[in-house]
Design a protein around this motif. Structure first.
Motif, PDB file in Angstrom:
ATOM      1  N   LEU A 100       0.825  -1.212   0.000  1.00  0.00           N
ATOM      2  CA  LEU A 100       0.000   0.000   0.000  1.00  0.00           C
ATOM      3  C   LEU A 100       0.858   1.261   0.000  1.00  0.00           C
ATOM      4  O   LEU A 100       0.478   2.275  -0.590  1.00  0.00           O
ATOM      5  CB  LEU A 100      -0.934   0.000   1.209  1.00  0.00           C
ATOM      6  CG  LEU A 100      -2.078  -1.008   1.172  1.00  0.00           C
ATOM      7  CD1 LEU A 100      -2.845  -0.992   2.480  1.00  0.00           C
ATOM      8  CD2 LEU A 100      -2.998  -0.739  -0.003  1.00  0.00           C
ATOM      9  N   SER A 101       2.025   1.206   0.643  1.00  0.00           N
ATOM     10  CA  SER A 101       2.876   2.394   0.707  1.00  0.00           C
ATOM     11  C   SER A 101       3.428   2.772  -0.670  1.00  0.00           C
ATOM     12  O   SER A 101       3.762   3.934  -0.894  1.00  0.00           O
ATOM     13  CB  SER A 101       4.015   2.176   1.697  1.00  0.00           C
ATOM     14  OG  SER A 101       4.881   1.176   1.238  1.00  0.00           O
ATOM     15  N   ILE A 102       3.500   1.812  -1.568  1.00  0.00           N
ATOM     16  CA  ILE A 102       3.943   2.120  -2.937  1.00  0.00           C
ATOM     17  C   ILE A 102       3.008   3.151  -3.558  1.00  0.00           C
ATOM     18  O   ILE A 102       3.437   4.077  -4.243  1.00  0.00           O
ATOM     19  CB  ILE A 102       3.979   0.839  -3.802  1.00  0.00           C
ATOM     20  CG1 ILE A 102       5.037  -0.124  -3.279  1.00  0.00           C
ATOM     21  CG2 ILE A 102       4.211   1.174  -5.274  1.00  0.00           C
ATOM     22  CD1 ILE A 102       4.945  -1.515  -3.892  1.00  0.00           C
ATOM     23  N   TRP A 103       1.723   3.021  -3.294  1.00  0.00           N
ATOM     24  CA  TRP A 103       0.720   3.867  -3.938  1.00  0.00           C
ATOM     25  C   TRP A 103       0.569   5.222  -3.268  1.00  0.00           C
ATOM     26  O   TRP A 103      -0.165   6.075  -3.760  1.00  0.00           O
ATOM     27  CB  TRP A 103      -0.618   3.135  -3.996  1.00  0.00           C
ATOM     28  CG  TRP A 103      -0.442   1.828  -4.670  1.00  0.00           C
ATOM     29  CD1 TRP A 103      -0.428   0.597  -4.092  1.00  0.00           C
ATOM     30  CD2 TRP A 103      -0.198   1.615  -6.060  1.00  0.00           C
ATOM     31  NE1 TRP A 103      -0.185  -0.364  -5.038  1.00  0.00           N
ATOM     32  CE2 TRP A 103      -0.046   0.228  -6.257  1.00  0.00           C
ATOM     33  CE3 TRP A 103      -0.080   2.453  -7.168  1.00  0.00           C
ATOM     34  CZ2 TRP A 103       0.212  -0.328  -7.497  1.00  0.00           C
ATOM     35  CZ3 TRP A 103       0.176   1.891  -8.403  1.00  0.00           C
ATOM     36  CH2 TRP A 103       0.311   0.525  -8.563  1.00  0.00           C
ATOM     37  N   LEU A 104       1.268   5.443  -2.157  1.00  0.00           N
ATOM     38  CA  LEU A 104       1.264   6.769  -1.540  1.00  0.00           C
ATOM     39  C   LEU A 104       2.368   7.659  -2.108  1.00  0.00           C
ATOM     40  O   LEU A 104       2.367   8.862  -1.880  1.00  0.00           O
ATOM     41  CB  LEU A 104       1.440   6.652  -0.020  1.00  0.00           C
ATOM     42  CG  LEU A 104       0.238   6.099   0.727  1.00  0.00           C
ATOM     43  CD1 LEU A 104       0.565   5.982   2.209  1.00  0.00           C
ATOM     44  CD2 LEU A 104      -0.985   6.959   0.516  1.00  0.00           C
ATOM     45  N   CYS A 105       3.299   7.082  -2.834  1.00  0.00           N
ATOM     46  CA  CYS A 105       4.372   7.860  -3.450  1.00  0.00           C
ATOM     47  C   CYS A 105       3.883   8.483  -4.756  1.00  0.00           C
ATOM     48  O   CYS A 105       2.901   8.042  -5.348  1.00  0.00           O
ATOM     49  CB  CYS A 105       5.575   6.959  -3.742  1.00  0.00           C
ATOM     50  SG  CYS A 105       6.334   6.290  -2.278  1.00  0.00           S
TER      51      CYS A 105
ATOM     52  N   LEU B  94      -7.819   1.785   2.548  1.00  0.00           N
ATOM     53  CA  LEU B  94      -7.285   0.428   2.661  1.00  0.00           C
ATOM     54  C   LEU B  94      -6.392   0.291   3.889  1.00  0.00           C
ATOM     55  O   LEU B  94      -6.387  -0.759   4.548  1.00  0.00           O
ATOM     56  CB  LEU B  94      -6.519   0.053   1.390  1.00  0.00           C
ATOM     57  CG  LEU B  94      -7.401  -0.196   0.168  1.00  0.00           C
ATOM     58  CD1 LEU B  94      -6.543  -0.349  -1.079  1.00  0.00           C
ATOM     59  CD2 LEU B  94      -8.266  -1.423   0.374  1.00  0.00           C
ATOM     60  N   TYR B  95      -5.644   1.339   4.250  1.00  0.00           N
ATOM     61  CA  TYR B  95      -4.865   1.317   5.497  1.00  0.00           C
ATOM     62  C   TYR B  95      -5.798   1.229   6.706  1.00  0.00           C
ATOM     63  O   TYR B  95      -5.523   0.506   7.662  1.00  0.00           O
ATOM     64  CB  TYR B  95      -4.000   2.579   5.627  1.00  0.00           C
ATOM     65  CG  TYR B  95      -2.629   2.446   5.048  1.00  0.00           C
ATOM     66  CD1 TYR B  95      -1.729   1.502   5.522  1.00  0.00           C
ATOM     67  CD2 TYR B  95      -2.204   3.288   4.035  1.00  0.00           C
ATOM     68  CE1 TYR B  95      -0.457   1.391   4.999  1.00  0.00           C
ATOM     69  CE2 TYR B  95      -0.933   3.192   3.506  1.00  0.00           C
ATOM     70  CZ  TYR B  95      -0.071   2.241   3.989  1.00  0.00           C
ATOM     71  OH  TYR B  95       1.184   2.139   3.463  1.00  0.00           O
ATOM     72  N   ARG B  96      -6.884   1.972   6.672  1.00  0.00           N
ATOM     73  CA  ARG B  96      -7.846   1.902   7.784  1.00  0.00           C
ATOM     74  C   ARG B  96      -8.443   0.507   7.899  1.00  0.00           C
ATOM     75  O   ARG B  96      -8.636  -0.009   9.002  1.00  0.00           O
ATOM     76  CB  ARG B  96      -8.946   2.942   7.577  1.00  0.00           C
ATOM     77  CG  ARG B  96      -8.454   4.349   7.765  1.00  0.00           C
ATOM     78  CD  ARG B  96      -9.528   5.364   7.487  1.00  0.00           C
ATOM     79  NE  ARG B  96      -8.980   6.708   7.646  1.00  0.00           N
ATOM     80  CZ  ARG B  96      -9.261   7.721   6.867  1.00  0.00           C
ATOM     81  NH1 ARG B  96     -10.103   7.560   5.859  1.00  0.00           N
ATOM     82  NH2 ARG B  96      -8.717   8.886   7.079  1.00  0.00           N
ATOM     83  N   TRP B  97      -8.740  -0.104   6.770  1.00  0.00           N
ATOM     84  CA  TRP B  97      -9.272  -1.466   6.775  1.00  0.00           C
ATOM     85  C   TRP B  97      -8.246  -2.445   7.340  1.00  0.00           C
ATOM     86  O   TRP B  97      -8.573  -3.340   8.114  1.00  0.00           O
ATOM     87  CB  TRP B  97      -9.700  -1.856   5.366  1.00  0.00           C
ATOM     88  CG  TRP B  97     -10.139  -3.276   5.218  1.00  0.00           C
ATOM     89  CD1 TRP B  97      -9.568  -4.218   4.426  1.00  0.00           C
ATOM     90  CD2 TRP B  97     -11.229  -3.924   5.871  1.00  0.00           C
ATOM     91  NE1 TRP B  97     -10.230  -5.409   4.559  1.00  0.00           N
ATOM     92  CE2 TRP B  97     -11.260  -5.257   5.438  1.00  0.00           C
ATOM     93  CE3 TRP B  97     -12.183  -3.506   6.794  1.00  0.00           C
ATOM     94  CZ2 TRP B  97     -12.191  -6.171   5.884  1.00  0.00           C
ATOM     95  CZ3 TRP B  97     -13.119  -4.417   7.247  1.00  0.00           C
ATOM     96  CH2 TRP B  97     -13.110  -5.734   6.789  1.00  0.00           C
ATOM     97  N   LEU B  98      -6.986  -2.259   6.987  1.00  0.00           N
ATOM     98  CA  LEU B  98      -5.914  -3.096   7.519  1.00  0.00           C
ATOM     99  C   LEU B  98      -5.814  -2.937   9.038  1.00  0.00           C
ATOM    100  O   LEU B  98      -5.719  -3.932   9.763  1.00  0.00           O
ATOM    101  CB  LEU B  98      -4.582  -2.728   6.860  1.00  0.00           C
ATOM    102  CG  LEU B  98      -3.328  -3.435   7.377  1.00  0.00           C
ATOM    103  CD1 LEU B  98      -3.390  -4.929   7.087  1.00  0.00           C
ATOM    104  CD2 LEU B  98      -2.089  -2.823   6.753  1.00  0.00           C
ATOM    105  N   CYS B  99      -5.853  -1.708   9.523  1.00  0.00           N
ATOM    106  CA  CYS B  99      -5.798  -1.470  10.981  1.00  0.00           C
ATOM    107  C   CYS B  99      -6.988  -2.092  11.690  1.00  0.00           C
ATOM    108  O   CYS B  99      -6.849  -2.675  12.778  1.00  0.00           O
ATOM    109  CB  CYS B  99      -5.738   0.023  11.271  1.00  0.00           C
ATOM    110  SG  CYS B  99      -4.186   0.795  10.800  1.00  0.00           S
TER     111      CYS B  99
END
Length: 167
Positions: free
Chosen positions: A90-95, A126-131
């Motif tokens: 997911l961090s790839i898509w924040l760049c 998606l990060y919120r869903w992961l958390c």
């Protein structure tokens, strides 16, 4: 694994994706050490402010390679490795992502970038869903666990045995 796939790196890679298929000799400790060192250096550069999707993809591939090789061992048997891989992906898509062409028709793969804010809303959800999955999973495993979790006495043992700073 190389014996299983008759030394076919491509077939082995498709079955168990790892960069270690493409080394000439057998996997040795220094290969894993080099992977960890490269990953640490890349991570440090990212922490210092590099906003590069290429660095994040490289870090994800390095981590995925280690997870694939360590699969089935007691070192990677906790379930966190898949969550770390998901977080890294997911961090790839924040760049900032490169565009294929600049506005004036000139090629600009690394010059003009799509701002990350246009891609970040779905990734943040998606990060919120992961958390949420991590939190719910951590709670459910405790309910399913031993008798002390049902009696709500597990933290007594935890606080008695953990090195907690106190005055």
């Amino acid at each position: 694994l190389k014996q299983t796939f008759d030394d076919s790196s491509v077939q082995g890679f498709l079955s168990h994706p790892t960069l270690y298929w493409f080394i000439g000799s057998s996997l040795e400790d220094w290969h894993l050490d080099a992977t960890a060192l490269i990953g640490s250096i890349l991570s440090l550069v990212v922490v210092m402010g590099l906003d590069s999707w290429l660095a994040m993809v490289s870090l994800w591939i390095l981590d995925f390679s280690i997870v694939t090789v360590a699969e089935g061992t007691s070192f990677y048997a906790y379930g966190w490795e898949s969550q770390l891989l998901e977080t890294g992906f997911l961090s790839i898509w924040l760049c900032d992502l490169p565009t294929l062409f600049r506005g004036d028709g000139m090629k600009g793969v690394f010059r003009d970038k799509i701002p990350s804010s246009s891609h970040s809303i779905p990734v943040l959800w998606l990060y919120r869903w992961l958390c949420a999955r991590i939190s719910i999973g951590a709670g459910l495993i405790k309910l399913r666990g031993g008798e002390c979790w049902q009696k709500k006495t597990c933290l007594y043992y935890h606080f008695e045995t953990q090195p907690i700073p106190s005055p």
